[in-house]
Design an enzyme around this catalytic site. Structure first.
Site, PDB file in Angstrom:
ATOM      1  CD  GLU A   1      -7.752 -70.938  -5.995  1.00 22.61           C
ATOM      2  OE1 GLU A   1      -8.143 -70.144  -5.146  1.00 22.61           O
ATOM      3  OE2 GLU A   1      -6.902 -70.641  -6.869  1.00 22.61           O
TER       4      GLU A   1
HETATM    5  C1  LIG Z   1     -17.862 -67.905  -2.944  1.00 24.73           C
HETATM    6  C2  LIG Z   1     -16.813 -67.507  -3.913  1.00 24.73           C
HETATM    7  C3  LIG Z   1     -15.542 -67.212  -3.473  1.00 24.73           C
HETATM    8  C4  LIG Z   1     -14.552 -66.797  -4.373  1.00 24.73           C
HETATM    9  N1  LIG Z   1     -13.315 -66.415  -3.905  1.00 24.73           N
HETATM   10  C5  LIG Z   1     -12.458 -65.780  -4.745  1.00 24.73           C
HETATM   11  C6  LIG Z   1     -11.268 -65.160  -4.255  1.00 24.73           C
HETATM   12  O1  LIG Z   1     -10.957 -65.214  -3.064  1.00 24.73           O
HETATM   13  N2  LIG Z   1     -10.484 -64.494  -5.135  1.00 24.73           N
HETATM   14  C7  LIG Z   1     -10.794 -64.386  -6.456  1.00 24.73           C
HETATM   15  O2  LIG Z   1     -10.046 -63.764  -7.199  1.00 24.73           O
HETATM   16  N3  LIG Z   1     -11.897 -64.993  -6.968  1.00 24.73           N
HETATM   17  C8  LIG Z   1     -12.743 -65.679  -6.142  1.00 24.73           C
HETATM   18  N4  LIG Z   1     -13.891 -66.258  -6.631  1.00 24.73           N
HETATM   19  C9  LIG Z   1     -14.150 -66.205  -8.059  1.00 24.73           C
HETATM   20  C10 LIG Z   1     -14.057 -67.569  -8.704  1.00 24.73           C
HETATM   21  O3  LIG Z   1     -12.721 -67.994  -8.752  1.00 24.73           O
HETATM   22  C11 LIG Z   1     -14.732 -67.458 -10.082  1.00 24.73           C
HETATM   23  O4  LIG Z   1     -16.114 -67.363  -9.838  1.00 24.73           O
HETATM   24  C12 LIG Z   1     -14.401 -68.632 -10.967  1.00 24.73           C
HETATM   25  O5  LIG Z   1     -13.056 -68.578 -11.346  1.00 24.73           O
HETATM   26  C13 LIG Z   1     -15.265 -68.654 -12.231  1.00 24.73           C
HETATM   27  O6  LIG Z   1     -15.329 -67.422 -12.859  1.00 24.73           O
HETATM   28  P1  LIG Z   1     -16.767 -66.832 -13.249  1.00 24.73           P
HETATM   29  O7  LIG Z   1     -17.608 -66.848 -12.039  1.00 24.73           O
HETATM   30  O8  LIG Z   1     -16.581 -65.531 -13.928  1.00 24.73           O
HETATM   31  O9  LIG Z   1     -17.372 -67.881 -14.248  1.00 24.73           O
HETATM   32  P2  LIG Z   1     -17.136 -67.907 -15.852  1.00 24.73           P
HETATM   33  O10 LIG Z   1     -15.713 -67.702 -16.161  1.00 24.73           O
HETATM   34  O11 LIG Z   1     -18.125 -66.984 -16.479  1.00 24.73           O
HETATM   35  O12 LIG Z   1     -17.521 -69.417 -16.171  1.00 24.73           O
HETATM   36  C14 LIG Z   1     -18.870 -69.851 -16.366  1.00 24.73           C
HETATM   37  C15 LIG Z   1     -18.840 -71.294 -16.898  1.00 24.73           C
HETATM   38  O13 LIG Z   1     -18.150 -71.333 -18.145  1.00 24.73           O
HETATM   39  C16 LIG Z   1     -17.058 -72.244 -18.111  1.00 24.73           C
HETATM   40  N5  LIG Z   1     -15.931 -71.688 -18.867  1.00 24.73           N
HETATM   41  C17 LIG Z   1     -15.498 -70.415 -18.895  1.00 24.73           C
HETATM   42  N6  LIG Z   1     -14.414 -70.321 -19.675  1.00 24.73           N
HETATM   43  C18 LIG Z   1     -14.138 -71.558 -20.149  1.00 24.73           C
HETATM   44  C19 LIG Z   1     -13.147 -72.114 -21.006  1.00 24.73           C
HETATM   45  N7  LIG Z   1     -12.171 -71.369 -21.511  1.00 24.73           N
HETATM   46  N8  LIG Z   1     -13.193 -73.444 -21.241  1.00 24.73           N
HETATM   47  C20 LIG Z   1     -14.146 -74.234 -20.718  1.00 24.73           C
HETATM   48  N9  LIG Z   1     -15.112 -73.759 -19.903  1.00 24.73           N
HETATM   49  C21 LIG Z   1     -15.110 -72.436 -19.613  1.00 24.73           C
HETATM   50  C22 LIG Z   1     -16.719 -72.401 -16.634  1.00 24.73           C
HETATM   51  O14 LIG Z   1     -16.104 -73.650 -16.367  1.00 24.73           O
HETATM   52  C23 LIG Z   1     -18.089 -72.267 -15.975  1.00 24.73           C
HETATM   53  O15 LIG Z   1     -18.726 -73.501 -15.981  1.00 24.73           O
HETATM   54  C24 LIG Z   1     -14.858 -66.716  -5.751  1.00 24.73           C
HETATM   55  C25 LIG Z   1     -16.145 -67.058  -6.199  1.00 24.73           C
HETATM   56  C26 LIG Z   1     -17.117 -67.422  -5.306  1.00 24.73           C
HETATM   57  C27 LIG Z   1     -18.508 -67.711  -5.832  1.00 24.73           C
END
Ligand SMILES: Cc1cc2nc3c(=O)[nH]c(=O)nc-3n(C[C@H](O)[C@H](O)[C@H](O)COP(=O)(O)OP(=O)(O)OC[C@H]3O[C@@H](n4cnc5c(N)ncnc54)[C@H](O)[C@@H]3O)c2cc1C
Length: 594
Positions: free
Chosen positions: A442
């Site tokens: 989220e």
């Molecule tokens: C169990 C689970 C359920 C989920 N449910 C849903 C769902 O129902 N629907 C859906 O659409 N998604 C869902 N997600 C996805 C979830 O919302 C994303 O995993 C989350 O938004 C982070 O994206 P990412 O995993 O690609 O991490 P990344 O974007 O790769 O982030 C990795 C790290 O980098 C940091 N980072 C990245 N960009 C920035 C920035 N601009 N500034 C500062 N820090 C940054 C982040 O804070 C994090 O610490 C789910 C994920 C999981 C694991």
């Protein structure tokens, strides 16, 4: 008897004496939700979630949801039956709009019902969390046809909703998503692409599932501006409005996760058969990101609630264990007599820390929900505007502060159990594993901090933050007459000054364009803000409890004051310790080599 006992006295006190339920119940359309009626409703809800839902928490963890050979998700034993009872008993729709068959309770009360569900069983409760967001998105942005076809079934809980943003290359950067939507002659669209991490993306609880999917039309500009939102049902409705033909979408796999095993986290492929998944545009083309925010803001408060819920469950578990576990002797007592660990000062500190944070977070959650009610129902436009701004400011703090603290409390819960906390049978480890997702999904907590500093702090040229700080200062004055709160009062005054100082400092960095320094301090600032808000609301709670309102046990009120004072005297001072990190600038971070 369930091992989860909803703390309805604290919930009722917080609603009535911290969050202003009475004012909310006077808003247009909420007159049926007076505090006495709400208390009765919550008694019933508490019984339902403790008796029907909580016992499935452990089974859900052990069995998990699984993908069967025919490509469908099977939920753990007992979930289907319990979900049917949840729908039948009306808890799914209690706070949903009356126009669509819901009970029309205030959002604030709906939040409590969801909190009870999440405390009973976090993984299970995620299914309705996203359904509520889908109702809101359709209500605000859907065409009349979409509303007529879908909202009632979502409101009743007969169908569930999901939220599909994330793709392998598009996580925090949603604008990078690539799923395509191609318009057809009949006005519908065909979708092609893959979404990952979709919570409750499939299940065997309901006849249909409605996916709200973000995708891009062929000529859309890059980035978030080019995104549109589509409703993509698992089963396309036939002419009678019932689920008919299966849509061209399938669950490719389920993720193996650290926690929330009962919640199926799906990789979903749209358009695998080549036809494309049938989807219907929600709102206008290229307004998808803005419209999805309707869902996301509600969901962010819903995720913040998970910190409260998991903290409460871990707290109750830890108290029970600490009462039962006999180990060690009390200093100064008869050296031959062993005592329960709950007698040791360090264990008492852990338990009181858990309780104090839970109560502070609960207050923040309900106060935030109350702003949502005023935003939608207040009579004057001015009040609606102020509520909308306050809600916007508080949302990233509720999401990130509460979920970070939730993980810490679940970890303290493990610590209270000693070695047994690390052993799965006790259940304490499940809370820690389950809690860990909440700071990630989220919008990660890092992204929430960026939102707080770049978008919320500058709202109305900083006036939204300043108004909140002034309101907090008024509480300091109201504490003056209570000698018992003298130390708390001084700490609160000091912490509010600290928050004003960092807010001004960050505002100045933004004004001079030093965004790197502002962002370097964003996470400690959010932590500081949350900690001070917690102190403010616990101070309000203490002042109210000292007035001894009717309907509460004197022992409860005494404990409330003690817990609040503990927060004020021993947790709140942490806030000013963060000032150096907020104001540290980006130099050290930039100079670091990794
Ligand atoms: C169990 C689970 C359920 C989920 N449910 C849903 C769902 O129902 N629907 C859906 O659409 N998604 C869902 N997600 C996805 C979830 O919302 C994303 O995993 C989350 O938004 C982070 O994206 P990412 O995993 O690609 O991490 P990344 O974007 O790769 O982030 C990795 C790290 O980098 C940091 N980072 C990245 N960009 C920035 C920035 N601009 N500034 C500062 N820090 C940054 C982040 O804070 C994090 O610490 C789910 C994920 C999981 C694991």
């Amino acid at each position: 008897m369930s091992d989860y006992q909803p703390r309805l006295d604290d919930i009722r006190f917080t609603l009535n004496h911290v969050a202003g339920l009475e004012d909310v119940s006077k808003l247009n359309g909420y007159q049926h939700a007076d505090p006495a009626t709400v208390a009765t409703i919550l008694e019933e809800a508490g019984r339902f979630f403790a008796e029907v839902i909580a016992p499935l928490n452990r089974i859900g963890d052990l069995q998990g949801s699984v993908l069967t050979d025919d490509g469908n998700v099977r939920t753990p034993d007992g979930f289907k039956d319990a979900y049917a009872k949840y729908v039948e008993s009306g808890w799914a729709s209690a706070h949903m709009p009356q126009d669509w068959g819901g009970g029309g309770l205030p959002y604030m009360v709906g939040v409590v019902i969801q909190e009870l569900f999440k405390t009973a069983n976090m993984a299970f409760a995620l299914a309705p969390t996203l359904t509520h967001g889908a109702v809101e998105a359709l209500q605000r942005h859907g065409s009349d046809r979409l509303k007529d076809d879908y909202i009632e079934k979502l409101v009743s809980g007969e169908w569930t909703g999901t939220m599909n943003l994330t793709e392998p290359e598009a996580g925090s950067d949603v604008g990078a998503l690539r799923t395509k939507a191609i318009k057809q002659d009949d006005g519908s669209y065909r979708l092609f692409g893959t979404k990952i991490f979709i919570t409750w993306g499939d299940q065997d609880l309901t006849e249909n599932i409605l996916h709200l999917v973000l995708a891009r039309t062929p000529d859309a500009p890059p980035g978030t501006k080019g995104i549109s939102m589509f409703l993509v049902p698992k089963f396309i409705l036939d002419e009678t409005g019932a689920p008919g033909e299966r849509n061209d979408l399938k669950v490719v796999s389920l993720e193996h996760k650290l926690g929330i095993h009962a919640s199926p986290t799906c990789v979903i492929s749209f358009g695998d058969n080549g036809e494309g998944a049938v989807g219907f545009l929600v709102g206008d083309e290229q307004h998808g990101m803005r419209n999805m925010f309707t869902m996301m803001n509600a969901a962010r408060v819903g995720v913040g609630m998970e910190g409260v819920a998991i903290g409460e469950r871990a707290y109750q578990h830890a108290v029970q264990y600490a009462r039962d576990r006999v180990q060690g002797r009390q200093i100064g007592a008869d050296a031959r007599e062993s005592v329960s660990i709950i007698e040791h000062p360090d264990v008492r500190r852990m338990l009181l820390t858990m309780r104090a944070y839970v109560e502070a977070m609960r207050s923040l959650l309900y106060v935030t929900a109350g702003e949502g009610d005023h935003m939608m129902h207040a009579e004057s436009e001015e009040r609606r505007r102020l509520a909308s701004e306050r809600l916007a400011l508080l949302t990233p703090i509720v999401k990130a502060w509460c979920t970070d603290i939730g993980v810490e409390l679940a970890s303290i819960g493990v610590q209270v159990h000693g070695g047994m906390g690390y052993i799965e049978e006790t259940g304490a480890a499940q809370y820690l594993r389950d809690s860990r997702i909440a700071p990630i999904y989220e919008g990660t907590n890092g992204i929430q901090a960026v939102d707080l500093v770049l978008r919320k702090l500058p709202l109305e040229n900083g006036a939204v933050v300043t108004a909140l700080i002034s309101e907090m200062s008024a509480t300091v004055d109201s504490m003056g007459e209570h000698e018992e709160l003298a130390t708390f009062r001084d700490e609160l005054a000091h912490a509010i000054e600290g928050l004003a100082e960092t807010s001004t400092w960050l505002g100045a960095r933004l004004a001079e364009g030093d965004i790197a320094s502002a962002l370097a301090g964003a996470s400690p600032y959010l932590r500081q803000f949350g900690t001070v808000l917690g102190g403010w609301l616990m101070a309000n709670a203490a002042v109210e409890a000292l007035r001894a309102p009717a309907g509460f046990d004197p022992e409860f009120l005494e404990q409330k004051v003690n817990t609040a004072a503990f927060y004020g005297e021993q947790i709140l001072p942490i806030a000013n310790g963060l000032i150096a990190a907020v104001r540290g600038g980006s130099g050290r971070l930039e100079s670091a080599t990794f």
